[in-house]
Structures are given as C-alpha cells and as structure tokens.
Design a protein around this motif. Structure first.
Motif: not given
Length: 163
Positions: A57-71, A87-99
């Motif tokens: 699952w982690f490997e897939r996460l890396g392939r489908v959202l390659p520049n995902l960043h969790l803060t 309990f870990a509260e986070w924000d996630a950001t990513a730039t998608l392949l379409n820019g």
C-alpha cells in the motif's frame, strides 16, 4: 512524560520516512498482523491485515501521489508502553500530474502501539478529496490511481463469507 516524547519523536520519523519514500523504514515498527484501514472507495482505501500488504500500500501511495508531503500539526499520546494510543493530526499537499497544485487533504492517524510496535493504524481523511486527486492522476495517464484497493486476503475472505 519521557515516554510520550520518545513516541512522538518516532511517529514524526515515520511520517518523514513516508515523505521520503523509505518504505522499509516506514514499516519497521509494524507488527506482522497489523490492522490498517483507510476510509473511502478509491485506490488507497480499504483494509490490510498484514505488514506485507501495508508495505505494498505504501509503495502504491508513492506511485500514485509521488510528491505527496505530509506535515504533522499535532501529536497526542495516551497510555503506557503495553497499550498506547497515538493521534497524529496532519495536512497533506501534492502537485498532481496535470500541474494542479490544489491537492490538499487534512486528516488524523490513530495508532495503537504495544511495546513500541504498531498493531493498528486507522487513517481518517477527506476521502472525497483523495478520490478527486486520484481521479486527476488517472486522467493524466496514471491508471493505478483508479485501481482496486490493496486489501488483505483475510478481509476478502471475510467479506465473501458474509454474503
């Protein structure tokens, strides 16, 4: 108090491993028969019941959202070493392949630890935002972004017996 500090430090390291695609390190403290659940009907949703499927699952996460960043915003630790809830509260950001840089998700991980090992991990997030981001990745040519979820055979067989 020292125990809480150590647990928080280890949780932060695990999120850093995920951000940097170090999957072996990310699953190092996971018990062999972990229970991992992510809400939503999408390629990252579903349940896993073992360390190997969680790693896939982690490997897939890396392939489908390659520049995902969790803060990490906050971490709360309760319990003692033989039964700890984190309990870990986070924000996630990513730039998608379409820019498109508008992928933003917010969530909460709930970890169940026993003697420093992860026995359960449940992820609560905006599953509609996750599905939207994955659909955009698929539209840009990444078909795995809309693949069936990676689920452990134990879960599939339980579901089959229920019908």
């Amino acid at each position: 108090m020292l125990y809480s500090y150590i647990v928080k430090k280890e949780i932060r390291k695990t999120f850093d491993h995920v951000n940097n695609h170090r999957w072996d390190e990310a699953v190092k403290a996971v018990a062999p028969h972990v229970h991992h659940r992510v809400s939503g009907a999408h390629a990252l949703g579903g349940e896993r019941h073992n360390k190997e499927d969680l790693r896939r699952w982690f490997e897939r996460l890396g392939r489908v959202l390659p520049n995902l960043h969790l803060t990490i915003n906050n971490i709360w630790v309760t319990g003692l070493p033989w039964r700890t809830t984190v309990f870990a509260e986070w924000d996630a950001t990513a730039t998608l392949l379409n820019g498109d840089a508008s992928y933003v998700n917010r969530g909460l991980h709930v970890f169940t630890l026993r003697w420093g090992r992860v026995y359960a991990l449940e992820e609560f997030q905006d599953s509609q935002e996750a599905a939207r981001g994955l659909a955009a990745q698929a539209a840009a040519g990444l078909k795995e972004a809309v693949a069936e979820p990676i689920e452990s055979s134990q879960k599939r067989s339980q579901r089959a017996r229920a019908f």
